[in-house]
Design a protein around this motif. Structure first.
Motif, mmCIF file in Angstrom:
data_model
loop_
_atom_site.group_PDB
_atom_site.id
_atom_site.type_symbol
_atom_site.label_atom_id
_atom_site.label_comp_id
_atom_site.label_asym_id
_atom_site.label_seq_id
_atom_site.Cartn_x
_atom_site.Cartn_y
_atom_site.Cartn_z
ATOM 1 N N GLY A 102 4.460 -51.957 22.096
ATOM 2 C CA GLY A 102 4.437 -52.025 23.552
ATOM 3 C C GLY A 102 5.217 -50.881 24.186
ATOM 4 N N TRP A 103 4.857 -50.553 25.402
ATOM 5 C CA TRP A 103 5.575 -49.526 26.151
ATOM 6 C C TRP A 103 5.588 -49.901 27.633
ATOM 7 N N ILE A 124 9.872 -46.450 28.326
ATOM 8 C CA ILE A 124 10.505 -47.105 27.180
ATOM 9 C C ILE A 124 9.421 -47.395 26.141
ATOM 10 N N TRP A 125 9.673 -46.954 24.911
ATOM 11 C CA TRP A 125 8.776 -47.261 23.795
ATOM 12 C C TRP A 125 9.402 -48.328 22.918
ATOM 13 N N SER A 126 8.555 -49.217 22.385
ATOM 14 C CA SER A 126 9.040 -50.109 21.343
ATOM 15 C C SER A 126 9.163 -49.320 20.047
ATOM 16 N N ASP A 127 9.880 -49.878 19.091
ATOM 17 C CA ASP A 127 10.052 -49.182 17.807
ATOM 18 C C ASP A 127 8.711 -48.960 17.113
ATOM 19 N N GLU A 128 7.759 -49.874 17.313
ATOM 20 C CA GLU A 128 6.454 -49.718 16.673
ATOM 21 C C GLU A 128 5.686 -48.538 17.267
ATOM 22 N N VAL A 129 5.807 -48.339 18.593
ATOM 23 C CA VAL A 129 5.169 -47.175 19.224
ATOM 24 C C VAL A 129 5.797 -45.893 18.692
ATOM 25 N N ALA A 130 7.130 -45.908 18.575
ATOM 26 C CA ALA A 130 7.809 -44.733 18.027
ATOM 27 C C ALA A 130 7.335 -44.468 16.599
ATOM 28 N N GLY A 190 13.962 -46.356 18.396
ATOM 29 C CA GLY A 190 14.792 -46.163 19.580
ATOM 30 C C GLY A 190 14.411 -44.951 20.392
ATOM 31 N N PHE A 191 13.508 -44.145 19.880
ATOM 32 C CA PHE A 191 13.100 -42.940 20.613
ATOM 33 C C PHE A 191 12.166 -43.306 21.760
ATOM 34 N N SER A 192 12.420 -42.769 22.933
ATOM 35 C CA SER A 192 11.545 -42.940 24.091
ATOM 36 C C SER A 192 11.513 -41.621 24.855
ATOM 37 N N PRO A 193 10.332 -41.035 25.044
ATOM 38 C CA PRO A 193 10.243 -39.757 25.765
ATOM 39 C C PRO A 193 10.142 -39.969 27.266
ATOM 40 N N SER A 194 10.140 -38.880 28.018
ATOM 41 C CA SER A 194 9.822 -38.959 29.439
ATOM 42 C C SER A 194 8.317 -39.148 29.571
#
Length: 419
Positions: free
Chosen positions: A283-284, A294-300, A308-312
């Motif tokens: 999910g995002w 905000i990205w979920s860990d699965e999206v990352a 924990g990574f979330s881009p702009s």
């Protein structure tokens, strides 16, 4: 605001009353006076004139000072009462003071009347303040009692000095613990016995705190029937000047249902997370007010980036393969401006440079005015499905070629046979 002081004088001699007024005016220039000399007039003046202070002769032809004092104590007990008489022996003075007189002044020492009146009014002010404070305390205690006796939560106070005991337990104790307030009063250890054995060390640590504080605790209690419940407590620790614990005042709430709901939610989230991992689904969310993604860990993980990574938002779009960026920019913009959801299949380039097929879903979240304030979405790795689809298409193509080849051979034999 008026500073007028109303003084009632019970005196049968106008001349003596005038002398008293003159001495009083020396210390209270704003004083006003009313003179009476009968019991009936005195009672009427108490009700209508409502004096701030009374000066009464000890003996009058149809009335006396002690009778006036008794009436005053019944009808206006806070009003200062000074006996003013021509002569008085020690026994009479003592009798007047015991009867409730504020002071007494002999007419031969008239100069003492002014200071006596001033001092009596000052003491009245202090007395009224005490009465007001006491009344406020009684009202406050009554409000607390009503609140405590009707509260769903358990309210209590445990004293440690001069001995450990419950000094207050609200009626809700019976419903929450199964033990009545009377059982708590009878057993000072009941508060400790209620706590689940595995949680008692946590309770003990609270009592070693060396400063006044408010402490929150979540503890399990064992009710009288053996049922285990969860409680949330807020405790105020009361210490003396040397830091010694004097008492604990607290409130406890049964949060068993909330704990059970949290456990179910946690299990549900775990199952959802597991399902997401198995389906390669994450999910995002984008906060359009803060312009934060905000990205979920699965999206990352799908993007082969660390947990924990979330881009702009701009960086997120740049992860799409170049030939898909225009498309995703358009559907994202339509989602923001017009509230149009989207469901697209595109390719991204991961952090390791691999091309991956994904399904990108975006759903607008609007405020009351209809303005899109955020977008929630899902991201799914569909590479395996795409590979399967491609393999299926290749198989279908090969089959068609085989079929067509067979048709061509049959057609050739038919032609040769006819020849």
């Amino acid at each position: 605001m008026s500073t007028e002081i109303r003084i009632l004088i019970a005196e049968d001699l106008p001349s003596d009353a005038s002398l008293a007024e003159r001495e009083i005016l020396k210390v209270l220039p704003a004083a006003t006076f009313k003179r009476v000399e009968t019991k009936e007039a005195f009672i009427s003046a108490l009700e209508e004139y409502q004096p701030d202070l009374i000066v009464s002769d000890y003996q009058m032809p149809s009335f006396d000072g002690l009778t006036a004092l008794k009436i005053t104590l019944e009808k206006a007990p806070v009003t200062p009462f000074i006996i003013h008489t021509g002569s008085m022996n020690e026994d009479t003075a003592v009798a007047c003071m015991k009867a409730g007189a504020t002071d007494y002044v002999i007419k031969e020492h008239m100069k003492r009347l002014g200071p006596a009146v001033k001092n009596a009014l000052a003491n009245k002010k202090i007395k009224l303040a005490h009465i007001k404070a006491h009344r406020a305390l009684v009202e406050s205690e009554e409000r607390f009692r009503r609140l405590a006796e009707n509260a769903d939560d358990l309210i209590y106070r445990i004293d440690f000095v001069p001995e450990r005991r419950f000094s207050y337990v609200s009626p809700s104790a019976t419903r929450i613990t199964g033990y009545t307030p009377e059982e708590h009063y009878a057993d000072p250890d009941l508060g400790f016995k209620l706590v689940h054995p595995e949680d008692r060390k946590l309770l003990e640590s609270m009592q070693h705190t060396v400063h006044d504080s408010i402490m929150s605790l979540t503890l399990r209690w064992q009710k009288k029937d053996g049922t285990v419940i969860w409680t949330e407590q807020k405790n105020v620790l009361i210490h003396d000047e040397e830091g010694k614990l004097q008492a604990i005042e607290g409130i406890a709430r049964d949060i068993t249902e909330r704990k059970m709901a949290e456990a179910k939610l946690e299990k549900s989230e775990q199952m959802l997370t597991m399902a997401g991992k198995l389906a390669h689904l994450g999910g995002w969310s984008v906060d359009l007010i803060k312009n934060e993604m905000i990205w979920s860990d699965e999206v990352a993980a799908i993007h082969e980036m660390p947990a924990g990574f979330s881009p702009s938002v701009e960086e997120g779009i740049n992860y799409y393969a170049p030939e898909y960026r225009e498309r995703i920019t358009k559907v994202y913009t339509d989602c923001v401006k017009d509230g149009v959801p989207y469901d697209e299949e595109l390719q991204i380039i991961t952090g390791k440079g691999r091309r991956v097929w994904v399904r990108a879903i975006g759903v607008p979240i609007c405020d009351k005015s209809g303005k899109t304030v955020s977008i929630n979405g899902a991201f799914q790795d569909i590479s395996e499905r795409k590979s399967a689809e491609n393999a299926l298409r290749e198989s279908e193509l090969k089959f068609r070629h085989l079929v067509q080849g067979g048709k061509d051979i049959i057609a050739m034999y038919d032609k040769q046979g006819r020849v």
